[in-house]
Scaffold this active site. Structure first.
Site, PDB file in Angstrom:
ATOM      1  N   GLN A   1       2.688   8.234  -5.454  1.00 39.55           N
ATOM      2  CA  GLN A   1       3.648   7.232  -4.971  1.00 39.55           C
ATOM      3  C   GLN A   1       3.906   5.857  -5.732  1.00 39.55           C
ATOM      4  O   GLN A   1       2.763   5.235  -6.383  1.00 39.55           O
ATOM      5  CB  GLN A   1       3.480   6.958  -3.458  1.00 39.55           C
ATOM      6  CG  GLN A   1       3.804   8.120  -2.707  1.00 39.55           C
ATOM      7  CD  GLN A   1       3.342   7.847  -1.056  1.00 39.55           C
ATOM      8  OE1 GLN A   1       2.220   7.321  -0.766  1.00 39.55           O
ATOM      9  NE2 GLN A   1       3.980   8.451  -0.259  1.00 39.55           N
TER      10      GLN A   1
ATOM     11  N   ARG B   1       0.921  -1.265  -0.083  1.00 38.39           N
ATOM     12  CA  ARG B   1       0.109   0.194  -0.090  1.00 38.39           C
ATOM     13  C   ARG B   1       0.753   1.303   0.145  1.00 38.39           C
ATOM     14  O   ARG B   1       1.898   1.296   0.779  1.00 38.39           O
ATOM     15  CB  ARG B   1      -0.855  -0.028   1.037  1.00 38.39           C
ATOM     16  CG  ARG B   1      -1.979   1.170   1.104  1.00 38.39           C
ATOM     17  CD  ARG B   1      -2.639   1.397   2.523  1.00 38.39           C
ATOM     18  NE  ARG B   1      -1.596   1.600   3.576  1.00 38.39           N
ATOM     19  CZ  ARG B   1      -0.876   2.644   4.107  1.00 38.39           C
ATOM     20  NH1 ARG B   1      -1.171   3.587   3.271  1.00 38.39           N
ATOM     21  NH2 ARG B   1      -0.437   2.727   5.169  1.00 38.39           N
ATOM     22  N   VAL B   2       0.462   2.168  -0.880  1.00 31.53           N
ATOM     23  CA  VAL B   2       1.109   3.464  -0.934  1.00 31.53           C
ATOM     24  C   VAL B   2       0.018   4.353  -0.716  1.00 31.53           C
ATOM     25  O   VAL B   2      -1.367   4.182  -0.886  1.00 31.53           O
ATOM     26  CB  VAL B   2       1.954   3.860  -2.141  1.00 31.53           C
ATOM     27  CG1 VAL B   2       3.155   3.041  -2.213  1.00 31.53           C
ATOM     28  CG2 VAL B   2       1.180   3.547  -3.378  1.00 31.53           C
ATOM     29  N   SER B   3       0.304   5.669   0.069  1.00 32.00           N
ATOM     30  CA  SER B   3      -0.690   6.626   0.481  1.00 32.00           C
ATOM     31  C   SER B   3      -1.434   7.444  -0.740  1.00 32.00           C
ATOM     32  O   SER B   3      -2.587   7.928  -0.828  1.00 32.00           O
ATOM     33  CB  SER B   3      -0.201   7.493   1.563  1.00 32.00           C
ATOM     34  OG  SER B   3       0.315   6.687   2.601  1.00 32.00           O
ATOM     35  N   THR B   4      -0.705   7.617  -1.781  1.00 32.34           N
ATOM     36  CA  THR B   4      -1.269   8.460  -2.742  1.00 32.34           C
ATOM     37  C   THR B   4      -1.043   7.871  -4.175  1.00 32.34           C
ATOM     38  O   THR B   4      -0.069   7.085  -4.412  1.00 32.34           O
ATOM     39  CB  THR B   4      -0.621   9.888  -2.909  1.00 32.34           C
ATOM     40  OG1 THR B   4       0.984   9.863  -3.283  1.00 32.34           O
ATOM     41  CG2 THR B   4      -0.723  10.612  -1.405  1.00 32.34           C
TER      42      THR B   4
END
Length: 119
Positions: A13, A7-10
């Site tokens: 990314q 998982r990346v936040s944006t």
């Protein structure tokens, strides 16, 4: 089967560092979310949960990819235990396939319960 979650936040990314580590660890299937960890409804995490079967191992690069709080992580551990699925975090070197890994998570759970009862 080893099943990975990254998982990346944006959207800007890149999860490549995580997915590379998960592939090296032997994950046959990897689910990737591009969404903040504070959002509880993560589409790929939901798909991953439906994909998991008894005997599988959920693998993450770091604990914070799966849950943003101890409570989130403990809820996941309880869910995985119900499904008879093990858990590995590569960075923290936690592996509930081993007795030591299970002990670590039970200690986390005990500390969390103590904290809640003390408040």
């Amino acid at each position: 089967m080893l099943v990975g979650y990254a998982r990346v936040s944006t959207l800007d990314q890149n999860p490549k560092l995580q997915t590379d580590a998960l592939k090296i660890a032997g994950c046959e299937k990897i689910f990737i979310d591009k969404i903040s960890g504070t959002v509880s409804d993560r589409p790929e995490l939901k798909k991953l949960k439906e994909h998991l079967r008894k005997g599988d191992t959920l693998v993450v690069w770091t604990l914070d990819r799966l849950g943003r709080s101890l409570n989130d992580l403990l809820n996941w551990m309880a869910e995985l235990e119900t499904l008879e699925v093990s858990f590995k975090s590569l960075h923290e070197r936690i592996d509930t396939c081993t007795p030591t890994g299970k002990l670590v998570f039970h200690l986390f759970g005990s500390l969390s319960e103590f904290e809640r009862s003390s408040i």
